[in-house]
Design a protein around this motif. Structure first.
Motif, short mmCIF file in Angstrom:
data_model
loop_
_atom_site.label_atom_id
_atom_site.label_comp_id
_atom_site.label_asym_id
_atom_site.label_seq_id
_atom_site.Cartn_x
_atom_site.Cartn_y
_atom_site.Cartn_z
N THR A 67 0.81 -1.21 0.00
CA THR A 67 0.00 0.00 0.00
C THR A 67 0.85 1.26 0.00
N SER A 68 1.90 1.28 0.81
CA SER A 68 2.73 2.48 0.89
C SER A 68 3.36 2.80 -0.46
N ARG A 69 3.74 1.78 -1.21
CA ARG A 69 4.34 2.01 -2.52
C ARG A 69 3.29 2.42 -3.55
N THR A 70 2.09 1.92 -3.39
CA THR A 70 1.00 2.36 -4.27
C THR A 70 0.70 3.84 -4.05
N ILE A 71 0.65 4.24 -2.79
CA ILE A 71 0.40 5.65 -2.46
C ILE A 71 1.49 6.53 -3.04
N ARG A 72 2.74 6.05 -3.00
CA ARG A 72 3.83 6.85 -3.57
C ARG A 72 3.62 7.04 -5.07
N GLY A 73 3.18 5.98 -5.76
CA GLY A 73 2.89 6.11 -7.19
C GLY A 73 1.76 7.10 -7.44
N ILE A 74 0.73 7.06 -6.59
CA ILE A 74 -0.39 7.99 -6.72
C ILE A 74 0.09 9.42 -6.50
N ASP A 75 0.84 9.63 -5.43
CA ASP A 75 1.28 10.98 -5.07
C ASP A 75 2.21 11.57 -6.13
N ASP A 76 3.14 10.75 -6.63
CA ASP A 76 4.06 11.25 -7.65
C ASP A 76 3.31 11.69 -8.91
N TYR A 77 2.34 10.88 -9.32
CA TYR A 77 1.57 11.23 -10.52
C TYR A 77 0.74 12.48 -10.28
N CYS A 78 0.18 12.61 -9.07
CA CYS A 78 -0.63 13.79 -8.75
C CYS A 78 0.21 15.06 -8.74
N LYS A 79 1.42 14.96 -8.21
CA LYS A 79 2.30 16.14 -8.18
C LYS A 79 2.55 16.65 -9.61
N LYS A 80 2.82 15.73 -10.52
CA LYS A 80 3.06 16.12 -11.91
C LYS A 80 1.81 16.73 -12.55
N SER A 81 0.65 16.35 -12.04
CA SER A 81 -0.61 16.81 -12.62
C SER A 81 -1.24 17.94 -11.81
N ASN A 82 -0.49 18.47 -10.82
CA ASN A 82 -0.96 19.58 -9.98
C ASN A 82 -2.23 19.22 -9.21
N TYR A 83 -2.27 18.00 -8.70
CA TYR A 83 -3.36 17.56 -7.85
C TYR A 83 -2.85 17.30 -6.44
N ASN A 84 -3.73 17.50 -5.46
CA ASN A 84 -3.43 17.17 -4.07
C ASN A 84 -4.08 15.84 -3.72
N VAL A 85 -3.56 15.18 -2.66
CA VAL A 85 -4.03 13.85 -2.28
C VAL A 85 -4.42 13.84 -0.80
N LEU A 86 -5.61 13.34 -0.51
CA LEU A 86 -6.04 13.10 0.86
C LEU A 86 -6.13 11.58 1.06
N VAL A 87 -5.41 11.04 2.05
CA VAL A 87 -5.37 9.60 2.25
C VAL A 87 -6.14 9.24 3.53
N TYR A 88 -7.03 8.27 3.41
CA TYR A 88 -7.81 7.77 4.56
C TYR A 88 -7.48 6.30 4.77
N ASN A 89 -7.28 5.92 6.03
CA ASN A 89 -6.92 4.56 6.41
C ASN A 89 -8.10 3.92 7.13
N THR A 90 -8.50 2.70 6.72
CA THR A 90 -9.71 2.09 7.29
C THR A 90 -9.44 1.00 8.33
N ASP A 91 -8.20 0.51 8.40
CA ASP A 91 -7.90 -0.61 9.31
C ASP A 91 -8.84 -1.79 9.08
N PHE A 92 -9.17 -2.04 7.82
CA PHE A 92 -9.99 -3.20 7.42
C PHE A 92 -11.42 -3.13 7.96
N ASP A 93 -11.88 -1.93 8.33
CA ASP A 93 -13.21 -1.74 8.90
C ASP A 93 -14.11 -1.11 7.84
N SER A 94 -15.16 -1.84 7.44
CA SER A 94 -16.03 -1.36 6.36
C SER A 94 -16.83 -0.12 6.78
#
Length: 338
Positions: free
Chosen positions: A78-105
């Protein structure tokens, strides 16, 4: 309390209209003189004015922000996926808000609701599969949502996943070519999740290709809360034990390694091990583990690309993007063909 500086304050100091300041902030300079631009710039600096992002988003109908909902933000994948998301967003001038669920629906549902209320432009989610109606509701309301990592019923409209079935097939065939016929498939329950079942089907495909029957006793389960249904030692003490464990998730692999170590069971002398997902610092293990490794960074990038494409084009057709996995051979699988 520090006075809140408003747009009208900047306009008054610069001796221009509010609409002129708004045009300046939005980069519309077509009919604006250099002197006017300079006065607005100096007024913003003197007042330390910061535009209200919510107010601007209401006017522009965009926040330049996406939400990401994950099950465990500390996870290796997950941490590496988020890094891929964040890097792509930076290039596209987007901000990222990350929410963690701890497997709780329920936390997942609240995260979806909060991000929707914050008017994010889209959401990337590793879904529990228990909030399908809520997700479908937001999509029908015009909010682009892209799934990643987990595929539940195959009806997810936009999704990025690894090629689980092929990866499991290749790994199982590799073990068969080493002479293993008693291959223990260690997994979580996969009946309700397509991405887990695809791994099982890949395992079965390889056995079938090599005329080896699927032995249900070799399909063993692990639960996140309670661990192994049958302990690894008990499996190895059976009359016809497995010669190799094929683990399907990193938490299963790490718990298996602990259990084998506690029982002084040696890899690969006593039993071989092949794991799905890379193990952190695997090169420092006494016996480096052979793994199927996904490309989470690429998954993150592709999921973000797909989401931003949908944000810019609401009529874009649904896509399922499949990212190939890699196979890293190390020393944990013994050749038993002789």
């Amino acid at each position: 309390m520090q006075k809140k500086i408003k747009l009208i304050d900047v306009a008054q100091l610069a001796e221009v209209s509010k609409s002129t300041v708004s045009q300046y902030l939005n980069g519309r300079f077509d009919y604006m003189s250099e002197k006017t631009k300079e006065r607005i710039k100096l007024a913003i600096q003197e007042l330390d004015y910061v535009p209200n992002p919510i107010a601007r988003s209401l006017k522009m109908n965009t926040t330049k922000t996406i939400g990401v909902i994950v099950r465990d933000i500390t996870g290796f994948y997950t941490s590496r996926t988020i890094r891929g998301i964040d890097d792509y967003c930076k290039k596209s001038n987007y901000n990222v808000l990350v929410y963690n669920t701890d497997f709780d629906s329920e936390i997942e549902a609240k995260s979806l609701e909060t991000l929707y209320q914050l008017r994010v432009d889209g959401i990337i989610i590793a879904s529990s599969g228990k909030n399908t109606q809520l997700i479908d509701k937001y999509i029908s309301n015009g909010l682009p949502i892209v799934h990643f990592q987990l595929e539940h019923d195959g009806n997810e409209k936009n999704i990025v996943v690894s090629d689980y079935r092929k990866a499991a097939f290749d790994a199982t065939e590799y073990l068969i070519k080493l002479g293993h016929k008693r291959i223990c498939f260690l997994t979580q329950d996969f009946q309700s999740m397509k991405s887990r079942k695809d791994r099982y089907l890949g395992y079965c495909d390889a056995l079938e290709k090599h005329n080896i029957g699927v032995d249900k006793a070799l399909v063993q389960y692990w639960h996140r809360e309670s661990g192994f249904v049958q302990t690894p030692k008990n499996m190895l003490d059976a009359l016809n034990p497995p010669t190799v464990f094929f683990t399907q998730h990193l938490p299963i692999t790490t718990e298996l390694l602990k259990a084998l170590n506690n029982e002084n069971i040696s890899i690969p002398d006593d039993v071989s091990l092949l794991a799905f997902d890379e193990i952190p610092m695997a090169e420092y293990l006494k016996v480096p583990i052979t793994v199927v490794t996904q490309n989470p960074y690429e998954v993150g990038k592709e999921a973000t690309k797909l989401l931003l494409d949908n944000i810019s084009n609401n009529d874009a057709p649904p896509q399922k993007v499949i990212i190939p996995s890699a196979f890293i051979k190390r020393q944990s699988c013994k050749d038993v063909s002789n």
